[in-house]
Design a protein around this motif. Structure first.
Motif, PDB file in Angstrom:
ATOM      1  N   ILE A   1      33.703  23.482 -54.742  1.00  0.00           N
ATOM      2  CA  ILE A   1      33.513  24.297 -55.958  1.00  0.00           C
ATOM      3  C   ILE A   1      34.894  24.883 -56.155  1.00  0.00           C
ATOM      4  CG2 ILE A   1      32.305  26.038 -57.105  1.00  0.00           C
ATOM      5  CD1 ILE A   1      30.041  25.393 -55.319  1.00  0.00           C
ATOM      6  N   ASP A   2      35.689  24.254 -57.249  1.00  0.00           N
ATOM      7  CA  ASP A   2      36.830  24.945 -57.692  1.00  0.00           C
ATOM      8  C   ASP A   2      36.712  25.779 -58.885  1.00  0.00           C
ATOM      9  OD1 ASP A   2      38.184  23.387 -55.714  1.00  0.00           O
ATOM     10  OD2 ASP A   2      38.823  21.736 -57.170  1.00  0.00           O
ATOM     11  N   GLN A   3      37.744  26.637 -59.382  1.00  0.00           N
ATOM     12  CA  GLN A   3      37.615  27.439 -60.696  1.00  0.00           C
ATOM     13  C   GLN A   3      38.586  26.547 -61.661  1.00  0.00           C
ATOM     14  OE1 GLN A   3      35.920  30.213 -61.537  1.00  0.00           O
ATOM     15  NE2 GLN A   3      34.895  30.023 -59.699  1.00  0.00           N
ATOM     16  N   ARG A   4      38.060  26.506 -63.003  1.00  0.00           N
ATOM     17  CA  ARG A   4      38.788  25.666 -63.680  1.00  0.00           C
ATOM     18  C   ARG A   4      38.892  26.448 -65.192  1.00  0.00           C
ATOM     19  NH1 ARG A   4      38.944  19.847 -63.688  1.00  0.00           N
ATOM     20  NH2 ARG A   4      39.371  19.229 -61.660  1.00  0.00           N
ATOM     21  N   GLU A   5      39.911  26.438 -65.778  1.00  0.00           N
ATOM     22  CA  GLU A   5      39.957  27.111 -67.052  1.00  0.00           C
ATOM     23  C   GLU A   5      39.588  26.198 -68.253  1.00  0.00           C
ATOM     24  OE1 GLU A   5      43.615  29.311 -69.645  1.00  0.00           O
ATOM     25  OE2 GLU A   5      43.796  29.212 -67.453  1.00  0.00           O
ATOM     26  N   LEU A   6      38.880  26.913 -68.924  1.00  0.00           N
ATOM     27  CA  LEU A   6      38.306  26.157 -70.150  1.00  0.00           C
ATOM     28  C   LEU A   6      39.330  26.032 -71.333  1.00  0.00           C
ATOM     29  CD1 LEU A   6      35.402  25.164 -71.382  1.00  0.00           C
ATOM     30  CD2 LEU A   6      35.418  27.397 -72.669  1.00  0.00           C
ATOM     31  N   PRO A   7      39.651  24.738 -71.538  1.00  0.00           N
ATOM     32  CA  PRO A   7      40.438  24.426 -72.739  1.00  0.00           C
ATOM     33  C   PRO A   7      40.162  24.833 -73.953  1.00  0.00           C
ATOM     34  CG  PRO A   7      39.342  22.549 -72.345  1.00  0.00           C
ATOM     35  CD  PRO A   7      38.874  23.637 -71.240  1.00  0.00           C
ATOM     36  N   VAL A   8      41.073  25.181 -74.942  1.00  0.00           N
ATOM     37  CA  VAL A   8      40.939  25.642 -76.259  1.00  0.00           C
ATOM     38  C   VAL A   8      40.136  24.450 -77.133  1.00  0.00           C
ATOM     39  CG1 VAL A   8      41.654  26.383 -78.549  1.00  0.00           C
ATOM     40  CG2 VAL A   8      42.550  27.388 -76.263  1.00  0.00           C
ATOM     41  N   PRO A   9      38.905  24.401 -77.209  1.00  0.00           N
ATOM     42  CA  PRO A   9      38.353  23.033 -77.983  1.00  0.00           C
ATOM     43  C   PRO A   9      38.991  22.996 -79.374  1.00  0.00           C
ATOM     44  CG  PRO A   9      36.907  24.780 -77.463  1.00  0.00           C
ATOM     45  CD  PRO A   9      37.966  25.728 -77.508  1.00  0.00           C
ATOM     46  N   GLU A  10      39.078  21.499 -79.397  1.00  0.00           N
ATOM     47  CA  GLU A  10      39.590  20.652 -80.596  1.00  0.00           C
ATOM     48  C   GLU A  10      38.533  21.079 -81.884  1.00  0.00           C
ATOM     49  OE1 GLU A  10      42.296  19.465 -81.293  1.00  0.00           O
ATOM     50  OE2 GLU A  10      42.776  19.690 -79.189  1.00  0.00           O
ATOM     51  N   PRO A  11      38.755  21.061 -83.354  1.00  0.00           N
ATOM     52  CA  PRO A  11      37.904  21.589 -84.038  1.00  0.00           C
ATOM     53  C   PRO A  11      36.357  20.592 -84.237  1.00  0.00           C
ATOM     54  CG  PRO A  11      40.004  21.031 -85.143  1.00  0.00           C
ATOM     55  CD  PRO A  11      40.189  20.909 -83.659  1.00  0.00           C
ATOM     56  N   ASN A  12      36.463  19.509 -83.484  1.00  0.00           N
ATOM     57  CA  ASN A  12      35.386  18.618 -83.467  1.00  0.00           C
ATOM     58  C   ASN A  12      34.703  18.544 -82.032  1.00  0.00           C
ATOM     59  OD1 ASN A  12      37.140  17.218 -81.946  1.00  0.00           O
ATOM     60  ND2 ASN A  12      36.555  15.291 -82.640  1.00  0.00           N
ATOM     61  N   GLN A  13      34.955  19.687 -81.554  1.00  0.00           N
ATOM     62  CA  GLN A  13      34.269  19.815 -80.075  1.00  0.00           C
ATOM     63  C   GLN A  13      33.612  21.048 -79.861  1.00  0.00           C
ATOM     64  OE1 GLN A  13      38.092  19.846 -77.449  1.00  0.00           O
ATOM     65  NE2 GLN A  13      37.615  17.816 -76.759  1.00  0.00           N
ATOM     66  N   ALA A  14      32.467  20.849 -79.271  1.00  0.00           N
ATOM     67  CA  ALA A  14      31.624  21.909 -78.716  1.00  0.00           C
ATOM     68  C   ALA A  14      31.796  22.274 -77.197  1.00  0.00           C
ATOM     69  CB  ALA A  14      30.152  21.804 -79.270  1.00  0.00           C
ATOM     70  N   VAL A  15      31.324  23.677 -76.934  1.00  0.00           N
ATOM     71  CA  VAL A  15      31.294  23.890 -75.369  1.00  0.00           C
ATOM     72  C   VAL A  15      29.871  23.984 -75.246  1.00  0.00           C
ATOM     73  CG1 VAL A  15      32.005  25.283 -73.669  1.00  0.00           C
ATOM     74  CG2 VAL A  15      33.515  25.146 -75.610  1.00  0.00           C
ATOM     75  N   VAL A  16      29.445  23.205 -74.020  1.00  0.00           N
ATOM     76  CA  VAL A  16      28.048  23.473 -73.579  1.00  0.00           C
ATOM     77  C   VAL A  16      27.963  23.892 -72.234  1.00  0.00           C
ATOM     78  CG1 VAL A  16      25.945  21.833 -72.896  1.00  0.00           C
ATOM     79  CG2 VAL A  16      27.529  20.939 -74.729  1.00  0.00           C
ATOM     80  N   ALA A  17      26.978  24.908 -72.335  1.00  0.00           N
ATOM     81  CA  ALA A  17      26.511  25.687 -70.942  1.00  0.00           C
ATOM     82  C   ALA A  17      25.788  24.610 -70.027  1.00  0.00           C
ATOM     83  CB  ALA A  17      26.006  27.099 -71.161  1.00  0.00           C
ATOM     84  N   ILE A  18      26.058  23.913 -69.058  1.00  0.00           N
ATOM     85  CA  ILE A  18      25.230  23.053 -68.502  1.00  0.00           C
ATOM     86  C   ILE A  18      24.187  23.730 -67.673  1.00  0.00           C
ATOM     87  CG2 ILE A  18      25.329  21.210 -66.659  1.00  0.00           C
ATOM     88  CD1 ILE A  18      26.973  20.455 -69.217  1.00  0.00           C
ATOM     89  N   THR A  19      23.035  23.344 -67.743  1.00  0.00           N
ATOM     90  CA  THR A  19      21.903  23.837 -66.995  1.00  0.00           C
ATOM     91  C   THR A  19      21.589  23.078 -65.803  1.00  0.00           C
ATOM     92  OG1 THR A  19      20.276  23.030 -68.365  1.00  0.00           O
ATOM     93  CG2 THR A  19      20.953  25.126 -68.947  1.00  0.00           C
ATOM     94  N   HIS A  20      21.444  21.761 -66.009  1.00  0.00           N
ATOM     95  CA  HIS A  20      20.961  20.817 -65.034  1.00  0.00           C
ATOM     96  C   HIS A  20      21.855  19.645 -64.834  1.00  0.00           C
ATOM     97  CE1 HIS A  20      17.308  23.421 -65.953  1.00  0.00           C
ATOM     98  NE2 HIS A  20      17.022  22.947 -64.870  1.00  0.00           N
ATOM     99  N   GLY A  21      21.879  18.952 -63.635  1.00  0.00           N
ATOM    100  CA  GLY A  21      22.561  17.864 -63.640  1.00  0.00           C
ATOM    101  C   GLY A  21      22.343  17.002 -62.524  1.00  0.00           C
ATOM    102  N   GLY A  22      21.849  15.646 -62.600  1.00  0.00           N
ATOM    103  CA  GLY A  22      21.325  14.655 -61.403  1.00  0.00           C
ATOM    104  C   GLY A  22      22.280  14.226 -60.739  1.00  0.00           C
ATOM    105  N   ILE A  23      22.295  14.124 -59.211  1.00  0.00           N
ATOM    106  CA  ILE A  23      22.953  13.439 -58.364  1.00  0.00           C
ATOM    107  C   ILE A  23      22.813  11.909 -58.371  1.00  0.00           C
ATOM    108  CG2 ILE A  23      23.824  13.271 -56.075  1.00  0.00           C
ATOM    109  CD1 ILE A  23      22.980  16.100 -55.562  1.00  0.00           C
TER     110      ILE A  23
END
Length: 348
Positions: free
Chosen positions: A18-40
């Motif tokens: 589990i690494d720490q990443r820095e969020l990039p500045v979004p491009e105008p056509n990009q959204a930021v999603v808060a992920i809730t669930h992911g399937g392995i």
């Protein structure tokens, strides 16, 4: 926006962090999603176990995960895409958009497609097993209000199953054999049930997935060691085992002029195949790889209740317990689809 967030990164075979990443500045056509669930997925397991998934060899650290859902945390600045707070699924592929296959609507077989959490190309395409994920808004599919995000995390693999069933043609009133009842095979059963298959015969090497298949609509189930495919005489067989033995069982289970769909991904290179039976019984064979336009249909079917998939999910772990989650996902006798949950650690 200046945030750090957790991401589940594979560094090498056996080295999951589990690494720490820095969020990039979004491009105008990009959204930021808060992920809730992911399937392995099986590919995630292969990267951890072998440092490769088929011919996709890990050469640099990569964020895993392509079966993900969440909520829009920051909408695209250009006004495109869903608003803040909207629950969404993320379309995981980026086809080129201009090759012959893309122009024909078959982006799943575009030769230059990139896919979330894939080492097929260098630099690798990071996945979305992370608290936050930045993505172009055109790859976000809004989810209906009331659709449980835990179940919505199955949209991507259910789309794989939906595409495989579509490769079989009409299944209504047909006798269908499904070889392999892991998460994808179980979802194939659910899609077949919805599509009106008259009989759904399922075989697997373990008892637990067969019980799940029965809950999802299988009319008969068999342990592989007790299964006699020559007695089935199926109209359609779908192999989701990804093994040469499973494919042979699917071929033997077909009646004359039956149709075989190869969904399970076998290892690269030459594989044994019962070609003589394909010829003398005039069988037809179709491959099935990922999906392209099926996600909206799957979302609709989950929302209206016509596609029942709840039993496929067996476990959910917070991402902090990722190693335990992956160990459970590797145990096919004890687990179905294993989920990771996100969102507990984002800092400014």
């Amino acid at each position: 926006m200046n945030h750090t967030y957790r991401a589940l990164v594979i560094h090498a075979a056996g080295d999951l962090r589990i690494d720490q990443r820095e969020l990039p500045v979004p491009e105008p056509n990009q959204a930021v999603v808060a992920i809730t669930h992911g399937g392995i997925c099986g590919s995630d397991l292969h990267y951890l176990s072998h440092g490769a998934a088929g011919q996709s060899i890990l050469r640099e650290p990569m964020v895993l995960g392509h079966e993900v859902v969440g909520r829009v945390r920051s909408a695209a600045a250009d006004g495109s895409g869903p608003a803040v707070g909207t629950p969404v699924a993320i379309f995981p592929a980026t086809p080129c958009g201009h090759c012959r296959e893309c122009l024909a609507g078959n982006g799943n077989v575009c030769a230059t497609t990139t896919y979330l959490g894939s080492a097929a190309r260098t630099p690798h395409t990071d996945g979305a097993f992370a608290d936050l994920y930045t993505v172009t808004s055109d790859r976000l599919l809004p989810l209906p209000a009331g659709l449980d995000l835990r179940i919505a995390s199955l949209i991507e693999p259910a789309s794989v199953a939906w595409h495989a069933v579509s490769q079989a043609g009409s299944v209504h009133g047909k006798r269908v054999l499904v070889v392999g009842a892991g998460p994808i095979g179980s979802l194939v059963v659910a899609v077949l049930k919805r599509a009106g298959a008259a009989e759904i015969i399922v075989t697997d090497v373990f008892e637990r997935p067969l019980r799940v298949a029965a809950e999802l609509g299988a009319t008969s189930t068999y342990l592989a060691k007790d299964f006699h495919p020559e007695d089935v005489d199926a109209d359609i067989a779908i192999d989701s085992s990804g093994s040469a033995i499973g494919v042979a069982s699917a071929v033997r289970g077909l009646g004359r002029r039956g149709h075989l769909v190869l969904l399970g991904l076998l290892p690269a290179g030459e594989q044994p195949f019962l070609v003589s039976q394909v010829i003398t019984r005039e069988l037809t064979v179709a491959g099935s790889f990922r999906f392209h336009g099926e996600m909206p249909a799957v979302i609709g079917a989950l929302a209206d209740g016509s596609l029942q998939v709840d039993p496929v999910v067996s476990h959910a772990y917070p991402v902090a317990d990722a190693h335990e989650a992956f160990a459970m996902a590797r145990d096919s006798a004890a687990s179905g689809k294993v989920l990771l949950t996100f969102g507990a650690s984002v800092s400014a």
